[in-house]
Design a protein around this motif. Structure first.
Motif, PDB file in Angstrom:
ATOM      1  N   VAL A 306       0.847  -1.381   0.126  1.00 17.82           N
ATOM      2  CA  VAL A 306      -0.051   0.166   0.350  1.00 17.82           C
ATOM      3  C   VAL A 306       1.150   1.600   0.333  1.00 17.82           C
ATOM      4  N   VAL A 310       0.880   4.995  -2.440  1.00 19.19           N
ATOM      5  CA  VAL A 310       0.223   5.940  -2.405  1.00 19.19           C
ATOM      6  C   VAL A 310       0.937   7.270  -3.302  1.00 19.19           C
ATOM      7  N   ALA A 326      -8.080   5.622  -1.947  1.00 21.30           N
ATOM      8  CA  ALA A 326      -7.881   5.357  -0.603  1.00 21.30           C
ATOM      9  C   ALA A 326      -9.864   4.848  -0.440  1.00 21.30           C
ATOM     10  N   LEU A 342      -4.075   4.818   5.399  1.00 23.49           N
ATOM     11  CA  LEU A 342      -3.328   5.271   4.326  1.00 23.49           C
ATOM     12  C   LEU A 342      -2.940   6.823   5.021  1.00 23.49           C
ATOM     13  N   VAL A 356      -7.574  11.313   1.282  1.00 21.91           N
ATOM     14  CA  VAL A 356      -7.366   9.942   1.685  1.00 21.91           C
ATOM     15  C   VAL A 356      -8.797   9.935   2.214  1.00 21.91           C
TER      16      VAL A 356
END
Length: 422
Positions: A306, A310, A326, A342, A356
Motif C-alpha cells: 500500500v 501512495v 482510499a 493510509l 484520503v
C-alpha cells in the motif's frame, strides 16, 4: 506468513462485523483478534500500547457524541426535524427530498454520521409516510449523506478525527478546506438522486398539514453552543471529546433533574444505564481492537505494498490517485482500517491526508461493507420491513461515487490553492 495471518485476522474481524452472528457485538471478534496479534508478536506490546494511547481521545469523542445524539433524540430534536420537513414539503416528494438532504447534511456534520443513520432514518420513514411519499429516495439519502456529508468538520466522522492530527490543521482551517468539497458533493448527489429516483419522486402529492411540534429550544441551544465550542476549544488545546462530553452532561443533567419525583432513585438509575448503553462501550472496544489489528497489517508486506501505491505530491493527479486508492481500500477493508493504513504514509502532506478522507468518506457509498454506518443503515431498513435491493444500491453507488470523488477532488485542489497549500 505474518502478512497472511494479519490480513486473515482483519478480514475475519470485518466479516464478523458485517454478519454479526447471534447479534454479538463487533468487539466479540475484534478483541480476541487483537490479543492474538500481540501474543503472536505481530505487534509488540509497546507499539500496541502506543496505538491505544493515540486512539484514546478519538474513542472518547465517539462515546461522548453518541450520548449527545441519544439525548438530542430524547429531547425531541429529530422528531421536530421530521415534523418541520413534512410541513415545509407541502406534500411534495421532490421538495421533501431537498429538505431531507439539508437536514441529513447538517445532522451528519454536527452529530456525526451515526446519528443520521440510526436516529434520523426512522424519522425520515415516518415523515415520508405522513405525506404519502415512497420512502426509498429519502432513506437512501440518509445513508449516502451519512458518508459523503461527513467531510465538513473534524467531528463529523471517526475517520476525520483519526486523521486530524496528521493534517496539522486547526478546526476552522480543516472546515474551510473541506467546505467546498462538502457543498459540491451534496449538490452532485442531489442531482443524481433526482434523476435516479425520478419515478419514486413522481408520486402524487398529499397535502396534509401535520400536527405542530414544539421546537426543543433548550436542546437546540445546547447543540449550537457545543458546535461553537468545537471551534473555540481547538486554539486552547482542548480535545473535542471534552466539548462533546460537556454538551452531553448539560442535557443529561437537565433530564435527570426533570425526572418525576415518584420514580426516585430507580428512575434515575435506569436513566444513567440508558446513557451508558448509548455510549456503546462494545463498539468503542471494537475501534481500539481494530486499531491494533490494522497496525499488524500495516507492519506486514501488505502495508508495504500500500505504501508503494501512495502518491507523494498533492497536485491534481496526486489528489485524484490518493482519493481513488482510499475509496478502493475502504470498500475492500472498510473505511476505518483504510484510514488507519493510509494516513501515516502521507502525513507529510495535509492535502494528501484530506484526499484520503475524500476517498474513505465518499467511497463507502459504493458497497454495503464500505463503512459500518452503511451496515447500521441496512439493519434499520430491515427493521422497517423495507430491505434495500442490493442491485439498486450498487447501481446508485456506481453512479454517485465516481462523480462525487471527481468534483470533491477538484474542489479540494482549488481550496488548497486558495489557502496557499498547493
Amino acid at each position: 506468513m505474518s502478512t497472511a495471518v494479519a490480513v486473515a485476522l482483519l478480514l475475519g474481524v470485518l466479516a464478523f462485523a458485517v454478519a454479526r452472528p447471534w447479534r454479538l457485538p463487533e468487539a466479540a471478534a475484534a478483541v480476541p483478534a487483537a490479543a492474538v496479534v500481540v501474543a503472536a508478536g505481530l505487534v509488540p506490546w509497546p507499539a500496541a500500547a502506543h496505538e491505544l494511547a493515540l486512539l484514546g481521545p478519538t474513542v472518547g469523542f465517539l462515546a461522548a457524541i453518541l450520548v449527545l445524539a441519544h439525548l438530542a433524540d430524547a429531547e425531541g430534536v429529530f422528531g421536530y426535524a421530521g415534523a418541520a420537513a413534512a410541513r415545509y414539503s407541502g406534500g411534495s416528494p421532490r421538495r421533501l427530498l431537498a429538505i431531507v438532504f439539508v437536514i441529513a447534511a447538517v445532522v451528519t456534520a454536527i452529530l456525526s454520521l451515526d446519528a443520521t443513520v440510526v436516529l434520523l432514518t426512522p424519522v425520515v420513514f415516518a415523515t415520508a409516510s405522513t405525506i404519502g411519499a415512497r420512502p426509498k429516495p429519502h432513506v437512501y439519502a440518509c445513508t449516502h449523506l451519512a458518508n459523503s456529508a461527513s467531510l465538513l468538520l473534524p467531528v463529523s466522522n471517526l475517520t476525520n478525527l483519526l486523521a486530524l492530527a496528521a493534517t496539522g490543521l486547526g478546526f476552522l482551517t480543516f472546515a474551510g478546506l473541506m467546505a467546498l468539497p462538502w457543498l459540491a458533493v451534496i449538490a452532485v448527489e442531489y442531482l443524481i438522486f433526482r434523476w435516479f429516483f425520478a419515478d419514486d419522486l413522481a408520486t402524487p402529492a398529499r397535502r396534509r398539514t401535520p400536527a405542530p411540534v414544539r421546537a426543543p429550544r433548550f436542546a437546540l441551544a445546547v447543540l449550537a453552543v457545543t458546535l461553537a465550542g468545537f471551534a473555540a476549544s481547538e486554539p486552547l488545546g482542548i480535545h473535542p471529546a471534552w466539548v462533546a462530553l460537556a454538551g452531553a452532561l448539560v442535557l443529561a443533567g437537565r433530564r435527570l433533574l426533570r425526572r418525576p419525583a415518584g420514580l426516585g432513585g430507580n428512575g434515575r438509575s435506569r436513566e444513567v444505564w440508558s446513557l451508558l448503553k448509548a455510549a456503546n462501550p462494545a463498539f468503542c472496544a471494537f475501534v481500539f481492537a481494530l486499531g491494533i489489528v490494522v497496525l499488524a497489517v500495516s507492519r506486514s508486506g501488505f502495508g508495504a505494498l500500500v505504501d508503494r501505491l501512495v502518491p507523494h505530491h498533492a497536485d491534481l493527479p496526486g489528489l485524484l490517485a490518493m482519493a481513488a486508492l482510499a475509496a478502493v481500500l475502504a470498500n475492500l477493508l472498510n473505511n476505518l482500517p483504510a484510514t488507519l493504513m493510509l494516513v501515516p504514509p502521507v502525513a507529510h502532506s495535509p492535502g494528501l491526508v484530506l484526499a484520503v478522507l475524500l476517498g474513505v468518506n465518499i467511497g463507502p457509498n459504493l458497497t454495503y461493507v464500505g463503512s459500518l454506518a452503511t451496515l447500521l443503515w441496512r439493519q434499520v431498513l430491515h427493521a422497517h420491513d423495507h430491505a434495500p435491493a442490493t442491485g439498486e444500491f450498487l447501481r446508485l453507488g456506481a453512479v454517485t461515487v465516481p462523480a462525487c470523488l471527481v468534483v470533491a477532488v477538484a474542489a479540494l485542489w482549488l481550496g488548497l490553492r486558495v489557502f496557499g497549500m498547493s
